[in-house]
Design a protein around this motif. Structure first.
Motif, PDB file in Angstrom:
ATOM      1  N   ALA A 367      -4.285  79.837   2.014  1.00  0.00           N
ATOM      2  CA  ALA A 367      -3.919  78.474   1.621  1.00  0.00           C
ATOM      3  C   ALA A 367      -4.861  77.948   0.549  1.00  0.00           C
ATOM      4  O   ALA A 367      -4.435  77.282  -0.404  1.00  0.00           O
ATOM      5  N   SER A 368      -6.148  78.249   0.683  1.00  0.00           N
ATOM      6  CA  SER A 368      -7.125  77.808  -0.311  1.00  0.00           C
ATOM      7  C   SER A 368      -6.844  78.433  -1.671  1.00  0.00           C
ATOM      8  O   SER A 368      -6.907  77.757  -2.709  1.00  0.00           O
ATOM      9  N   ALA A 369      -6.518  79.727  -1.686  1.00  0.00           N
ATOM     10  CA  ALA A 369      -6.220  80.400  -2.946  1.00  0.00           C
ATOM     11  C   ALA A 369      -4.931  79.882  -3.560  1.00  0.00           C
ATOM     12  O   ALA A 369      -4.834  79.715  -4.776  1.00  0.00           O
ATOM     13  N   PHE A 370      -3.932  79.615  -2.742  1.00  0.00           N
ATOM     14  CA  PHE A 370      -2.627  79.202  -3.253  1.00  0.00           C
ATOM     15  C   PHE A 370      -2.657  77.779  -3.814  1.00  0.00           C
ATOM     16  O   PHE A 370      -2.167  77.525  -4.918  1.00  0.00           O
ATOM     17  N   PHE A 371      -3.248  76.837  -3.072  1.00  0.00           N
ATOM     18  CA  PHE A 371      -3.204  75.429  -3.489  1.00  0.00           C
ATOM     19  C   PHE A 371      -4.272  75.081  -4.525  1.00  0.00           C
ATOM     20  O   PHE A 371      -4.159  74.051  -5.188  1.00  0.00           O
ATOM     21  N   GLY A 372      -5.304  75.911  -4.679  1.00  0.00           N
ATOM     22  CA  GLY A 372      -6.247  75.723  -5.766  1.00  0.00           C
ATOM     23  C   GLY A 372      -7.452  74.863  -5.428  1.00  0.00           C
ATOM     24  O   GLY A 372      -7.560  74.288  -4.338  1.00  0.00           O
ATOM     25  N   ASN A 373      -8.349  74.770  -6.420  1.00  0.00           N
ATOM     26  CA  ASN A 373      -9.608  74.046  -6.260  1.00  0.00           C
ATOM     27  C   ASN A 373      -9.407  72.551  -6.524  1.00  0.00           C
ATOM     28  O   ASN A 373      -9.841  71.998  -7.539  1.00  0.00           O
ATOM     29  N   THR A 374      -8.741  71.885  -5.589  1.00  0.00           N
ATOM     30  CA  THR A 374      -8.508  70.451  -5.730  1.00  0.00           C
ATOM     31  C   THR A 374      -9.808  69.660  -5.688  1.00  0.00           C
ATOM     32  O   THR A 374      -9.909  68.598  -6.301  1.00  0.00           O
ATOM     33  N   ALA A 375     -10.799  70.183  -4.972  1.00  0.00           N
ATOM     34  CA  ALA A 375     -12.073  69.463  -4.836  1.00  0.00           C
ATOM     35  C   ALA A 375     -12.712  69.216  -6.191  1.00  0.00           C
ATOM     36  O   ALA A 375     -13.176  68.109  -6.491  1.00  0.00           O
ATOM     37  N   LEU A 376     -12.751  70.237  -7.032  1.00  0.00           N
ATOM     38  CA  LEU A 376     -13.396  70.110  -8.335  1.00  0.00           C
ATOM     39  C   LEU A 376     -12.690  69.075  -9.199  1.00  0.00           C
ATOM     40  O   LEU A 376     -13.328  68.178  -9.762  1.00  0.00           O
ATOM     41  N   VAL A 377     -11.373  69.165  -9.317  1.00  0.00           N
ATOM     42  CA  VAL A 377     -10.622  68.276 -10.205  1.00  0.00           C
ATOM     43  C   VAL A 377     -10.680  66.833  -9.719  1.00  0.00           C
ATOM     44  O   VAL A 377     -10.921  65.905 -10.507  1.00  0.00           O
ATOM     45  N   MET A 378     -10.501  66.614  -8.428  1.00  0.00           N
ATOM     46  CA  MET A 378     -10.527  65.247  -7.918  1.00  0.00           C
ATOM     47  C   MET A 378     -11.920  64.641  -8.018  1.00  0.00           C
ATOM     48  O   MET A 378     -12.072  63.438  -8.226  1.00  0.00           O
ATOM     49  N   GLN A 379     -12.947  65.483  -7.907  1.00  0.00           N
ATOM     50  CA  GLN A 379     -14.304  64.973  -8.093  1.00  0.00           C
ATOM     51  C   GLN A 379     -14.524  64.551  -9.540  1.00  0.00           C
ATOM     52  O   GLN A 379     -15.128  63.508  -9.816  1.00  0.00           O
ATOM     53  N   LEU A 380     -14.037  65.364 -10.477  1.00  0.00           N
ATOM     54  CA  LEU A 380     -14.212  65.040 -11.887  1.00  0.00           C
ATOM     55  C   LEU A 380     -13.485  63.748 -12.267  1.00  0.00           C
ATOM     56  O   LEU A 380     -13.929  63.020 -13.161  1.00  0.00           O
ATOM     57  N   PHE A 381     -12.373  63.463 -11.602  1.00  0.00           N
ATOM     58  CA  PHE A 381     -11.628  62.228 -11.855  1.00  0.00           C
ATOM     59  C   PHE A 381     -12.059  61.091 -10.921  1.00  0.00           C
ATOM     60  O   PHE A 381     -11.414  60.053 -10.862  1.00  0.00           O
ATOM     61  N   ASP A 382     -13.142  61.327 -10.195  1.00  0.00           N
ATOM     62  CA  ASP A 382     -13.734  60.305  -9.339  1.00  0.00           C
ATOM     63  C   ASP A 382     -12.752  59.818  -8.263  1.00  0.00           C
ATOM     64  O   ASP A 382     -12.696  58.623  -7.961  1.00  0.00           O
ATOM     65  N   LYS A 383     -12.012  60.734  -7.676  1.00  0.00           N
ATOM     66  CA  LYS A 383     -11.098  60.410  -6.574  1.00  0.00           C
ATOM     67  C   LYS A 383     -11.797  60.680  -5.243  1.00  0.00           C
ATOM     68  O   LYS A 383     -11.296  61.380  -4.360  1.00  0.00           O
ATOM     69  N   ARG A 384     -12.975  60.100  -5.097  1.00  0.00           N
ATOM     70  CA  ARG A 384     -13.798  60.402  -3.936  1.00  0.00           C
ATOM     71  C   ARG A 384     -13.208  59.861  -2.642  1.00  0.00           C
ATOM     72  O   ARG A 384     -13.284  60.502  -1.597  1.00  0.00           O
ATOM     73  N   ARG A 385     -12.629  58.670  -2.708  1.00  0.00           N
ATOM     74  CA  ARG A 385     -12.138  58.049  -1.482  1.00  0.00           C
ATOM     75  C   ARG A 385     -11.009  58.871  -0.849  1.00  0.00           C
ATOM     76  O   ARG A 385     -11.000  59.118   0.358  1.00  0.00           O
ATOM     77  N   ALA A 386     -10.059  59.312  -1.691  1.00  0.00           N
ATOM     78  CA  ALA A 386      -8.943  60.104  -1.176  1.00  0.00           C
ATOM     79  C   ALA A 386      -9.444  61.408  -0.571  1.00  0.00           C
ATOM     80  O   ALA A 386      -8.975  61.843   0.490  1.00  0.00           O
ATOM     81  N   PHE A 387     -10.394  62.023  -1.239  1.00  0.00           N
ATOM     82  CA  PHE A 387     -10.914  63.282  -0.729  1.00  0.00           C
ATOM     83  C   PHE A 387     -11.681  63.077   0.567  1.00  0.00           C
ATOM     84  O   PHE A 387     -11.596  63.881   1.497  1.00  0.00           O
ATOM     85  N   PHE A 388     -12.443  61.996   0.633  1.00  0.00           N
ATOM     86  CA  PHE A 388     -13.204  61.694   1.843  1.00  0.00           C
ATOM     87  C   PHE A 388     -12.267  61.471   3.024  1.00  0.00           C
ATOM     88  O   PHE A 388     -12.477  62.015   4.119  1.00  0.00           O
ATOM     89  N   LEU A 389     -11.217  60.685   2.818  1.00  0.00           N
ATOM     90  CA  LEU A 389     -10.301  60.364   3.916  1.00  0.00           C
ATOM     91  C   LEU A 389      -9.564  61.609   4.409  1.00  0.00           C
ATOM     92  O   LEU A 389      -9.405  61.799   5.628  1.00  0.00           O
ATOM     93  N   THR A 390      -9.107  62.459   3.491  1.00  0.00           N
ATOM     94  CA  THR A 390      -8.408  63.668   3.931  1.00  0.00           C
ATOM     95  C   THR A 390      -9.351  64.626   4.658  1.00  0.00           C
ATOM     96  O   THR A 390      -8.952  65.277   5.636  1.00  0.00           O
ATOM     97  N   SER A 391     -10.587  64.705   4.197  1.00  0.00           N
ATOM     98  CA  SER A 391     -11.561  65.585   4.855  1.00  0.00           C
ATOM     99  C   SER A 391     -11.885  65.102   6.255  1.00  0.00           C
ATOM    100  O   SER A 391     -11.933  65.897   7.207  1.00  0.00           O
ATOM    101  N   VAL A 392     -12.111  63.799   6.393  1.00  0.00           N
ATOM    102  CA  VAL A 392     -12.408  63.240   7.716  1.00  0.00           C
ATOM    103  C   VAL A 392     -11.222  63.435   8.649  1.00  0.00           C
ATOM    104  O   VAL A 392     -11.387  63.795   9.823  1.00  0.00           O
TER     105      VAL A 392
END
Length: 471
Positions: A367-392
Motif C-alpha cells: 500500500a505504501s509503494a502504490f499510494f506514494g510518498n504523500t508525507a513528503l508532498v503534504m509537508q512541503l505544502f504545509d498540510k500539517r493539520r490534515a496529516f496529523f489528524l489522519t495519523s492520530v
C-alpha cells in the motif's frame, strides 16, 4: 535551449538518485537479510517468551527514542533544504543546534516515562529483568542522537553516509556475535541480547559522527539563526504520529500486538514482520533517495510561480520513484512465494503460525509503494493539520484493533494472530488511501505510482514540442 538543459539536468539527477537508490536498496536488502538471519538465531537461542520480551523492549525503546527528539528531524528535509538552497546557512545551522538542544532537554523525561510505563504495564518483566530494562532505557538518548543526525544528513543529500552505519553494523555485529555463540553452543540471556544492542547503538553513533562531521562544517562559518525554533518544534510534533507509522511502524505494531497476543504472540508477529522487512526497507530506500530531488523541484516550481503538479521535473522524479517501488514489490512478492515456507522453517516449529499472516503483513508495504510518498508532498505544502489528524486516527484505530476488535472477533472462534495481522493491514491500507486522496485534493499532485506515471506520460508530448522549438 533552456528546456533542453533542464531536461538534461533532470536526467542526470535521476541517474544520480537512481544510483543512490540502487546502492541504498542493495545495502538495505542485505541489511534486512542480516536482520532476518540474526532474528532466526535469536528465535533458536531464546524461548518464544523471552524472544517476544526482547522485541517488546526494543520496540518500546525505538519509539521512545523518536519521541525524545520531538520528531524535529522530520522537518529537516524542508527547513534545511530550503535554507541551504537560498544560501541561508545561518538558518540551517540554527536548525541543527535546536535539534540537539531538544534532544538534550527531552530525553530525560522520555526515559523516565519509558521506565515508569514498564513498571506499571508489565511489572513481572521489570522485576525479572531489571538490568535489561535499564539497558533498553540507556539506548534511548543514543538512538535519538543517531536519528537526529541521520535526518539532517539526508536533508544535506548525504543519504548513504547517514543511513549505511545503522543498516550495516547492527546486522553484521549481531550475526557475527550471536552466530559464533550459537555455533559454539554458548547460551545467551535476554540481558546479553539487550546489552549487545546497546553496544551496537553506541558504535553506530561513533561511526556516523566520523562519516558526517565534515558535512556540517558550514556551521562554523556562520552565526546560527534559531528564531524559527517554535515552528520547527510544532511541525515536528504534528508529524510525529506519521513518523511512528512509517519509520517505526514495526515497533508500533508489535507493541499493539502485545495487548491481545502476549509475549509468544509478539514473537510470532515479529517473525512475520521480519520476513517482510526487506520490502519495507526497499520502499523507504527509494523514497529517501528521491526525497531531496522531489523537494527541491517542488520548491523551485513554487518559487518561480509555476504549478508544481504540472512541473515536468516534479512529475519525472515522482513517476520514476513510483515505478521503482512497484518493481521492487513485484520482485519481493515472487521471492516470498518461492522461499517463504523454507524461511519460516528456519525459525523452528514454535513459529509455524507466522506463515499464515505474512501475506497480510505484505499488504502494508505494498500500500505504501502504490499510494506514494504523500508525507513528503503534504509537508512541503504545509498540510500539517490534515496529516496529523489522519495519523492520530490511524494510531487510535490500531490501538482499538488490539484492545477491542481482536478480542471481539476471537470470541467468535477466529485465530487471534490472523485477526490481528488482518486488522493491521486493513487499517494501514485505509490510511494510505485517505492520505492519497487528501494529497491529490489539496496539492493537485498525484503521488501514487500509477497516477504519477500516467500524468508524466501525458506530459511527454509537451517535451517533444520543446525539442522541435529548440531545434
Amino acid at each position: 535551449m533552456m528546456a533542453a538543459i533542464g531536461r538534461s539536468a533532470a536526467g542526470s539527477e535521476t541517474l544520480r538518485a537512481g544510483g543512490a537508490a540502487g546502492i541504498m536498496i542493495s545495502i538495505r536488502v542485505l541489511g534486512a537479510f542480516g536482520t532476518l538471519a540474526y532474528t532466526v538465531i535469536l528465535a533458536r537461542m531464546l524461548s518464544p517468551q523471552d524472544f517476544g520480551l526482547v522485541w517488546t523492549l526494543w520496540s518500546g525503546a525505538f519509539i521512545a527514542a523518536y519521541l525524545s527528539t520531538l520528531n524535529i528531524g522530520a522537518t529537516a528535509i524542508r527547513e534545511v533544504v530550503r535554507a541551504r538552497a537560498s544560501g541561508n546557512d545561518a538558518a540551517a545551522a540554527g536548525f541543527v543546534i535546536v535539534s540537539r538542544r531538544v534532544l538534550l532537554l527531552a530525553c530525560l523525561p522520555v526515559v523516565a516515562t519509558f521506565l515508569g510505563l514498564i513498571w506499571f504495564r508489565n511489572p513481572d518483566m521489570a522485576e525479572s529483568y531489571p538490568i535489561a530494562v535499564l539497558m533498553a532505557a540507556a539506548m534511548i538518548p543514543v538512538m535519538g542522537w543517531n536519528a537526529t543526525n541521520a535526518a539532517q544528513a539526508v536533508a544535506l543529500d548525504k543519504v548513504l553516509r547517514s543511513q549505511v552505519p545503522g543498516m550495516v553494523l547492527r546486522p553484521l555485529v549481531f550475526c557475527v556475535v550471536l552466530g559464533c555463540a550459537w555455533l559454539i553452543g554458548i547460551s545467551v540471556s535476554l540481558e546479553i541480547v539487550v546489552g549487545l544492542y546497546l553496544s551496537i547503538v553506541g558504535l553506530i553513533a561513533m561511526v556516523q559522527f566520523v562519516l558526517l562531521r565534515r558535512f556540517f562544517d558550514f556551521m562554523r562559518n556562520t552565526t546560527p539563526d534559531t528564531k524559527g525554533w517554535q515552528r520547527w518544534i510544532t511541525t515536528g510534533l504534528l508529524l510525529a504520529p506519521n513518523r511512528l507509522l512509517t519509520d517505526r511502524l514495526r515497533d508500533v505494531l508489535l507493541l499493539v500486538a502485545a495487548i491481545p497476543l502476549g509475549a509468544v504472540g509478539v514473537a510470532q508477529m515479529a517473525v512475520a514482520l521480519s520476513v517482510v522487512t526487506f520490502l519495507s526497507f526497499a520502499v523507504n530506500a527509494v523514497e529517501t533517495s528521491f526525497a531531496p530531488k522531489i523537494s527541491r523541484s517542488i520548491a523551485r516550481a513554487l518559487s518561480e510561480g509555476d504549478h508544481a503538479h504540472e512541473d515536468p521535473r516534479t512529475l519525472h522524479f515522482i513517476a520514476i520513484s513510483g515505478a521503482l517501488k512497484l518493481g521492487l514489490m513485484a520482485a519481493g512478492a515472487a521471492v516470498l512465494w518461492l522461499f517463504m515456507p523454507l524461511v519460516i522453517r528456519l525459525f523452528g516449529s514454535d513459529y509455524a503460525a507466522s506463515e499464515a499472516v505474512i501475506w497480510w503483513v505484505f499488504l502494508i508495504p505494498l500500500a505504501s509503494a502504490f499510494f506514494g510518498n504523500t508525507a513528503l508532498v503534504m509537508q512541503l505544502f504545509d498540510k500539517r493539520r490534515a496529516f496529523f489528524l489522519t495519523s492520530v486516527a490511524a494510531l487510535l484505530t490500531l490501538v482499538a484493533v488490539g484492545i477491542s476488535v481482536v478480542p471481539m472477533i476471537v470470541a467468535l472462534g477466529h485465530d487471534a494472530l490472523i485477526v490481528t495481522a488482518a486488522g493491521f493491514a486493513v487499517t494501514m491500507i485505509a490510511l494510505q488511501a485517505v492520505r492519497w486522496a487528501l494529497c491529490r485534493i489539496t496539492t493537485g499532485i498525484d503521488v501514487s505510482a500509477i497516477g504519477a506515471l500516467a500524468r508524466w506520460y501525458r506530459h511527454m508530448p509537451t517535451h517533444h514540442k520543446d525539442k522541435e522549438v529548440d531545434a
